[in-house]
Design a protein around this motif. Structure first.
Motif, PDB file in Angstrom:
ATOM      1  N   LEU A   1     131.363  14.676  95.968  1.00  0.00           N
ATOM      2  CA  LEU A   1     130.690  13.491  95.447  1.00  0.00           C
ATOM      3  C   LEU A   1     130.310  13.685  93.982  1.00  0.00           C
ATOM      4  O   LEU A   1     130.174  14.808  93.512  1.00  0.00           O
ATOM      5  CB  LEU A   1     129.417  13.209  96.256  1.00  0.00           C
ATOM      6  CG  LEU A   1     129.561  13.081  97.763  1.00  0.00           C
ATOM      7  CD1 LEU A   1     128.220  12.696  98.383  1.00  0.00           C
ATOM      8  CD2 LEU A   1     130.640  12.092  98.142  1.00  0.00           C
ATOM      9  N   THR A   2     130.115  12.578  93.295  1.00  0.00           N
ATOM     10  CA  THR A   2     129.550  12.637  91.951  1.00  0.00           C
ATOM     11  C   THR A   2     128.048  12.867  92.087  1.00  0.00           C
ATOM     12  O   THR A   2     127.473  12.707  93.176  1.00  0.00           O
ATOM     13  CB  THR A   2     129.793  11.325  91.186  1.00  0.00           C
ATOM     14  OG1 THR A   2     129.062  10.273  91.829  1.00  0.00           O
ATOM     15  CG2 THR A   2     131.287  10.986  91.116  1.00  0.00           C
ATOM     16  N   ASP A   3     127.410  13.215  91.003  1.00  0.00           N
ATOM     17  CA  ASP A   3     125.957  13.384  91.041  1.00  0.00           C
ATOM     18  C   ASP A   3     125.271  12.104  91.515  1.00  0.00           C
ATOM     19  O   ASP A   3     124.377  12.135  92.347  1.00  0.00           O
ATOM     20  CB  ASP A   3     125.418  13.772  89.659  1.00  0.00           C
ATOM     21  CG  ASP A   3     125.788  15.197  89.263  1.00  0.00           C
ATOM     22  OD1 ASP A   3     125.983  16.038  90.157  1.00  0.00           O
ATOM     23  OD2 ASP A   3     125.875  15.457  88.052  1.00  0.00           O
ATOM     24  N   ARG A   4     125.692  10.956  90.989  1.00  0.00           N
ATOM     25  CA  ARG A   4     125.092   9.662  91.355  1.00  0.00           C
ATOM     26  C   ARG A   4     125.301   9.367  92.839  1.00  0.00           C
ATOM     27  O   ARG A   4     124.399   8.885  93.523  1.00  0.00           O
ATOM     28  CB  ARG A   4     125.722   8.558  90.498  1.00  0.00           C
ATOM     29  CG  ARG A   4     125.213   7.175  90.787  1.00  0.00           C
ATOM     30  CD  ARG A   4     123.891   6.914  90.124  1.00  0.00           C
ATOM     31  NE  ARG A   4     122.870   6.745  91.155  1.00  0.00           N
ATOM     32  CZ  ARG A   4     121.579   6.896  90.965  1.00  0.00           C
ATOM     33  NH1 ARG A   4     121.120   7.217  89.800  1.00  0.00           N
ATOM     34  NH2 ARG A   4     120.726   6.719  91.927  1.00  0.00           N
ATOM     35  N   GLN A   5     126.499   9.637  93.352  1.00  0.00           N
ATOM     36  CA  GLN A   5     126.769   9.409  94.771  1.00  0.00           C
ATOM     37  C   GLN A   5     125.870  10.281  95.638  1.00  0.00           C
ATOM     38  O   GLN A   5     125.342   9.822  96.657  1.00  0.00           O
ATOM     39  CB  GLN A   5     128.233   9.682  95.089  1.00  0.00           C
ATOM     40  CG  GLN A   5     129.179   8.658  94.515  1.00  0.00           C
ATOM     41  CD  GLN A   5     130.634   9.079  94.634  1.00  0.00           C
ATOM     42  OE1 GLN A   5     130.964  10.254  94.803  1.00  0.00           O
ATOM     43  NE2 GLN A   5     131.522   8.103  94.531  1.00  0.00           N
TER      44      GLN A   5
END
Length: 140
Positions: free
Chosen positions: A104-108
């Motif tokens: 995942l991305t940090d935001r996800q």
């Protein structure tokens, strides 16, 4: 000068050591009860590691109206859609358990941990999602 060099070596060595009080790499467990119209039902269990940003899951479902056409983890996309298709759950979709994983991305990761993610399983009869469920953290 020798004293400064020795002090630097001690500081560098100390910075590389793990201490007994350091927390181990933690993971967070999530679950989603999948429901919809009709007899279909399912469940997703997932494990997320914030340190590596890896999400691993196991999905089970039964009694769908037809074959799965696609499945997604859904959540905010950052441009105003709160239920956008974020991470695909790739085929093949066979009866029984389906396992997968994604980075995942940090935001996800933030959105997942904050409870903003759900799961949708789509079929031809229900293209918007025959089974849908919100991923919720499992208490430790």
């Amino acid at each position: 000068m020798k004293t400064i060099a020795a002090l630097l070596l001690v500081l560098l060595a100390g910075g590389c050591m793990n201490h007994a009080s350091d927390p181990p790499r933690s993971t967070q467990e999530f679950t989603a009860e999948l429901s919809g119209t009709g007899a279909a039902h399912g469940r997703v269990t997932a494990l997320y590691s914030p340190a590596t940003r890896i999400l691993k899951w196991r999905m089970n479902f039964r009694d769908l109206s037809g074959p799965v056409t696609w499945a997604f983890f859904q959540g905010p996309d950052g441009v105003g859609n709160e239920r956008a298709d974020i991470v695909p759950i790739n085929p093949p979709f066979e009866a029984g358990a389906h396992r997968g994983g994604a980075t995942l991305t940090d935001r996800q990761g933030v959105d997942l941990v904050a409870g903003r993610w759900s799961v949708a399983i789509r079929t031809e009869k229900y293209p918007a999602g025959e089974l849908i469920g919100v991923l919720v953290p499992v208490p430790r």
